[in-house]
Design a protein around this motif. Structure first.
Motif, PDB file in Angstrom:
ATOM      1  N   UNK A   1      -1.419   5.110   1.884  1.00 13.32           N
ATOM      2  CA  UNK A   1      -0.787   5.225   0.593  1.00 13.32           C
ATOM      3  C   UNK A   1       0.636   5.743   0.789  1.00 13.32           C
ATOM      4  N   UNK A   2       1.591   5.072   0.231  1.00 10.00           N
ATOM      5  CA  UNK A   2       2.999   5.442   0.358  1.00 10.00           C
ATOM      6  C   UNK A   2       3.263   6.744  -0.391  1.00 10.00           C
ATOM      7  N   UNK A   3       3.980   7.636   0.235  1.00 13.20           N
ATOM      8  CA  UNK A   3       4.321   8.911  -0.398  1.00 13.20           C
ATOM      9  C   UNK A   3       5.696   8.800  -1.037  1.00 13.20           C
ATOM     10  N   UNK A   4       5.837   9.428  -2.176  1.00 16.38           N
ATOM     11  CA  UNK A   4       7.145   9.447  -2.832  1.00 16.38           C
ATOM     12  C   UNK A   4       7.574  10.889  -3.016  1.00 16.38           C
ATOM     13  N   UNK A  38       5.806   3.877 -13.143  1.00  9.47           N
ATOM     14  CA  UNK A  38       5.095   4.557 -14.219  1.00  9.47           C
ATOM     15  C   UNK A  38       4.114   5.553 -13.614  1.00  9.47           C
ATOM     16  N   UNK A  39       3.782   6.565 -14.387  1.00 11.62           N
ATOM     17  CA  UNK A  39       2.801   7.545 -13.953  1.00 11.62           C
ATOM     18  C   UNK A  39       1.751   7.740 -15.038  1.00 11.62           C
ATOM     19  N   UNK A  40       0.522   7.975 -14.604  1.00 11.35           N
ATOM     20  CA  UNK A  40      -0.547   8.411 -15.499  1.00 11.35           C
ATOM     21  C   UNK A  40      -0.682   9.905 -15.277  1.00 11.35           C
ATOM     22  N   UNK A  41      -0.665  10.670 -16.364  1.00 12.47           N
ATOM     23  CA  UNK A  41      -0.729  12.131 -16.285  1.00 12.47           C
ATOM     24  C   UNK A  41      -1.839  12.621 -17.205  1.00 12.47           C
ATOM     25  N   UNK A  85      -1.689   1.920  -7.196  1.00 10.52           N
ATOM     26  CA  UNK A  85      -1.429   3.338  -6.994  1.00 10.52           C
ATOM     27  C   UNK A  85      -0.698   3.554  -5.670  1.00 10.52           C
ATOM     28  N   UNK A  86       0.410   4.295  -5.719  1.00 15.23           N
ATOM     29  CA  UNK A  86       1.152   4.627  -4.499  1.00 15.23           C
ATOM     30  C   UNK A  86       1.097   6.115  -4.179  1.00 15.23           C
ATOM     31  N   UNK A  87       0.674   6.935  -5.128  1.00 14.40           N
ATOM     32  CA  UNK A  87       0.614   8.368  -4.874  1.00 14.40           C
ATOM     33  C   UNK A  87      -0.292   9.033  -5.898  1.00 14.40           C
ATOM     34  N   UNK A  88      -1.020  10.035  -5.424  1.00 15.90           N
ATOM     35  CA  UNK A  88      -1.849  10.875  -6.303  1.00 15.90           C
ATOM     36  C   UNK A  88      -1.552  12.322  -5.947  1.00 15.90           C
ATOM     37  N   UNK A 112     -11.140  15.703  -9.027  1.00 16.95           N
ATOM     38  CA  UNK A 112     -10.315  14.728  -9.733  1.00 16.95           C
ATOM     39  C   UNK A 112     -10.150  13.428  -8.948  1.00 16.95           C
ATOM     40  N   UNK A 113      -9.820  13.535  -7.658  1.00 18.81           N
ATOM     41  CA  UNK A 113      -9.447  12.358  -6.876  1.00 18.81           C
ATOM     42  C   UNK A 113     -10.469  11.938  -5.820  1.00 18.81           C
ATOM     43  N   UNK A 114     -11.535  12.684  -5.638  1.00 21.63           N
ATOM     44  CA  UNK A 114     -12.544  12.319  -4.655  1.00 21.63           C
ATOM     45  C   UNK A 114     -12.515  13.211  -3.430  1.00 21.63           C
ATOM     46  N   UNK A 115     -13.582  13.144  -2.669  1.00 18.94           N
ATOM     47  CA  UNK A 115     -13.783  14.030  -1.516  1.00 18.94           C
ATOM     48  C   UNK A 115     -12.708  13.909  -0.437  1.00 18.94           C
ATOM     49  N   UNK A 116     -12.033  12.793  -0.340  1.00 21.18           N
ATOM     50  CA  UNK A 116     -11.027  12.600   0.706  1.00 21.18           C
ATOM     51  C   UNK A 116      -9.649  13.154   0.346  1.00 21.18           C
ATOM     52  N   UNK A 117      -9.511  13.701  -0.854  1.00 21.10           N
ATOM     53  CA  UNK A 117      -8.222  14.203  -1.302  1.00 21.10           C
ATOM     54  C   UNK A 117      -7.813  15.438  -0.509  1.00 21.10           C
ATOM     55  N   UNK A 118      -6.553  15.491  -0.118  1.00 25.72           N
ATOM     56  CA  UNK A 118      -5.996  16.691   0.517  1.00 25.72           C
ATOM     57  C   UNK A 118      -4.710  17.054  -0.182  1.00 25.72           C
ATOM     58  N   UNK A 119      -4.434  18.316  -0.166  1.00 26.00           N
ATOM     59  CA  UNK A 119      -3.247  18.827  -0.851  1.00 26.00           C
ATOM     60  C   UNK A 119      -2.008  18.595  -0.009  1.00 26.00           C
TER      61      UNK A 119
END
Length: 119
Positions: A1-4, A38-41, A85-88, A112-119
């Protein structure tokens, strides 16, 4: 996933701060950035539950030109958003001292984003 560099966008921070004021039970704002800009918030509670409704907001060039709340691609799109989606991330309002501790932030992010999410 591309980071911005989404978290440094002043407009996005301002939107998130206004939403936290509107929804005081939100400890953070979950943000999903799409390939169009665009972003979903949506606010998130301390348990990782949604607070308020999901808002789609255009931050890209297309929206600035049209002065629209979302871009023309999102307006006309029938494609699955998940494929764009490019970033969460979760934006935590306030200063470092006001943020939830790292373990709670990780818990909320994984709810919110699933078990693979990291900060």
């Amino acid at each position: 996933m591309e980071k911005s560099d989404l978290s440094s966008t002043d407009a996005l921070k301002g939107i998130c701060n206004r939403l936290v004021v509107k929804h005081p039970d939100a400890v953070g704002m979950a943000v999903i950035e799409l390939d169009c800009g665009c972003v979903d918030i949506c606010g998130v509670s301390i348990r990782g539950e949604p607070v308020g409704s999901i808002k789609t907001i255009a931050l890209g060039a297309d929206a600035r030109q049209q002065q629209s709340p979302i871009c023309s691609r999102c307006l006309a799109s029938k494609e699955r958003v998940s494929e764009r989606v490019v970033n969460r991330r979760i934006i935590w309002p306030g200063s470092e001292e006001e943020r939830p501790d790292v373990n709670l932030r990780r818990f909320i992010g994984r709810v919110v984003f699933g078990e693979n999410w990291t900060e």
